[in-house]
Write a protein that holds these residues in place. Structure first.
Motif, PDB file in Angstrom:
ATOM      1  N   ILE A   1       0.846  -1.361  -0.047  1.00 50.59           N
ATOM      2  CA  ILE A   1       0.094   0.103  -0.060  1.00 50.59           C
ATOM      3  C   ILE A   1       0.948   1.310  -0.055  1.00 50.59           C
ATOM      4  O   ILE A   1       0.743   2.094  -0.644  1.00 50.59           O
ATOM      5  CB  ILE A   1      -0.866  -0.008   1.204  1.00 50.59           C
ATOM      6  CG1 ILE A   1      -2.234  -1.031   1.129  1.00 50.59           C
ATOM      7  CG2 ILE A   1      -1.671   1.317   1.349  1.00 50.59           C
ATOM      8  CD1 ILE A   1      -2.858  -1.448   2.070  1.00 50.59           C
ATOM      9  N   VAL A   2       1.904   1.258   0.986  1.00 47.95           N
ATOM     10  CA  VAL A   2       2.747   2.452   0.910  1.00 47.95           C
ATOM     11  C   VAL A   2       3.704   2.696  -0.287  1.00 47.95           C
ATOM     12  O   VAL A   2       3.605   3.871  -1.100  1.00 47.95           O
ATOM     13  CB  VAL A   2       3.757   2.100   1.936  1.00 47.95           C
ATOM     14  CG1 VAL A   2       4.927   3.316   1.980  1.00 47.95           C
ATOM     15  CG2 VAL A   2       3.138   2.403   3.513  1.00 47.95           C
ATOM     16  N   LEU A   3       4.033   1.562  -0.780  1.00 48.63           N
ATOM     17  CA  LEU A   3       4.839   1.775  -2.179  1.00 48.63           C
ATOM     18  C   LEU A   3       3.929   2.084  -3.367  1.00 48.63           C
ATOM     19  O   LEU A   3       4.171   2.870  -4.108  1.00 48.63           O
ATOM     20  CB  LEU A   3       5.388   0.215  -2.604  1.00 48.63           C
ATOM     21  CG  LEU A   3       6.314   0.169  -3.802  1.00 48.63           C
ATOM     22  CD1 LEU A   3       7.402   1.146  -3.869  1.00 48.63           C
ATOM     23  CD2 LEU A   3       6.530  -1.449  -4.171  1.00 48.63           C
ATOM     24  N   GLY A   4       2.568   1.708  -3.205  1.00 49.55           N
ATOM     25  CA  GLY A   4       1.816   1.858  -4.575  1.00 49.55           C
ATOM     26  C   GLY A   4       1.194   3.552  -4.317  1.00 49.55           C
ATOM     27  O   GLY A   4       1.208   4.108  -5.309  1.00 49.55           O
ATOM     28  N   ALA A   5       1.163   4.087  -3.079  1.00 48.40           N
ATOM     29  CA  ALA A   5       0.685   5.376  -2.763  1.00 48.40           C
ATOM     30  C   ALA A   5       2.033   6.385  -3.302  1.00 48.40           C
ATOM     31  O   ALA A   5       1.769   7.257  -3.995  1.00 48.40           O
ATOM     32  CB  ALA A   5       0.417   5.499  -1.082  1.00 48.40           C
ATOM     33  N   LEU A   6       3.226   5.906  -3.241  1.00 50.04           N
ATOM     34  CA  LEU A   6       4.127   6.556  -3.422  1.00 50.04           C
ATOM     35  C   LEU A   6       4.395   6.662  -5.076  1.00 50.04           C
ATOM     36  O   LEU A   6       4.830   7.757  -5.585  1.00 50.04           O
ATOM     37  CB  LEU A   6       5.467   5.952  -2.844  1.00 50.04           C
ATOM     38  CG  LEU A   6       5.907   6.525  -1.488  1.00 50.04           C
ATOM     39  CD1 LEU A   6       7.155   5.793  -0.672  1.00 50.04           C
ATOM     40  CD2 LEU A   6       6.116   8.161  -1.468  1.00 50.04           C
ATOM     41  N   ALA A   7       4.165   5.464  -5.565  1.00 45.42           N
ATOM     42  CA  ALA A   7       4.109   5.354  -7.106  1.00 45.42           C
ATOM     43  C   ALA A   7       3.139   6.234  -7.634  1.00 45.42           C
ATOM     44  O   ALA A   7       3.366   6.975  -8.847  1.00 45.42           O
ATOM     45  CB  ALA A   7       3.810   3.980  -7.354  1.00 45.42           C
TER      46      ALA A   7
END
Length: 118
Positions: A47-53
């Motif tokens: 979720i964090v990686l997706g939000a940053l992307a």
């Protein structure tokens, strides 16, 4: 030339988004959903990686790539820190995706610094 650089960065960000989705779905696809620790780690980090992307796709900021580097490094070491290295499926999923995320982040930072004035 600037359009090529922006397209390259966007490709890196799209790749990170795909990796985030893969990480989030990995407990079910790879088969370690019955283990709480690696599953929650995959969900939260995904979720964090997706939000940053998504954030980086809307407006590039170098700090987001450094955050991706930290996330990638966390994925690499998390099986040993959180104690799920005995589950080979979960461990290798985290390590491989972590290497890919860290490599994409390093590439994006390198690209940004070497083509800053393009």
């Amino acid at each position: 030339m600037p359009n090529t650089l922006v397209a390259g960065r966007r490709a890196q960000d799209w790749a990170n988004l795909v990796l985030a989705i893969c990480l989030f779905l990995s407990p079910w696809v790879i088969g370690f959903a019955s283990e709480t620790t690696p599953t929650w780690n995959a969900w939260i980090v995904g979720i964090v990686l997706g939000a940053l992307a998504v954030a980086t796709l809307s407006a590039f900021a170098e700090w987001e790539e450094w955050a991706n580097m930290v996330i990638g490094l966390w994925l690499i070491v998390s099986p040993w820190i959180l104690g799920f290295m005995a589950n080979a499926n979960a461990m290798w999923t985290h390590v491989i995706l972590g290497l890919l995320v860290a490599a994409l982040a390093a590439w994006a930072v390198w690209d940004h610094r070497h083509h800053l004035h393009a």
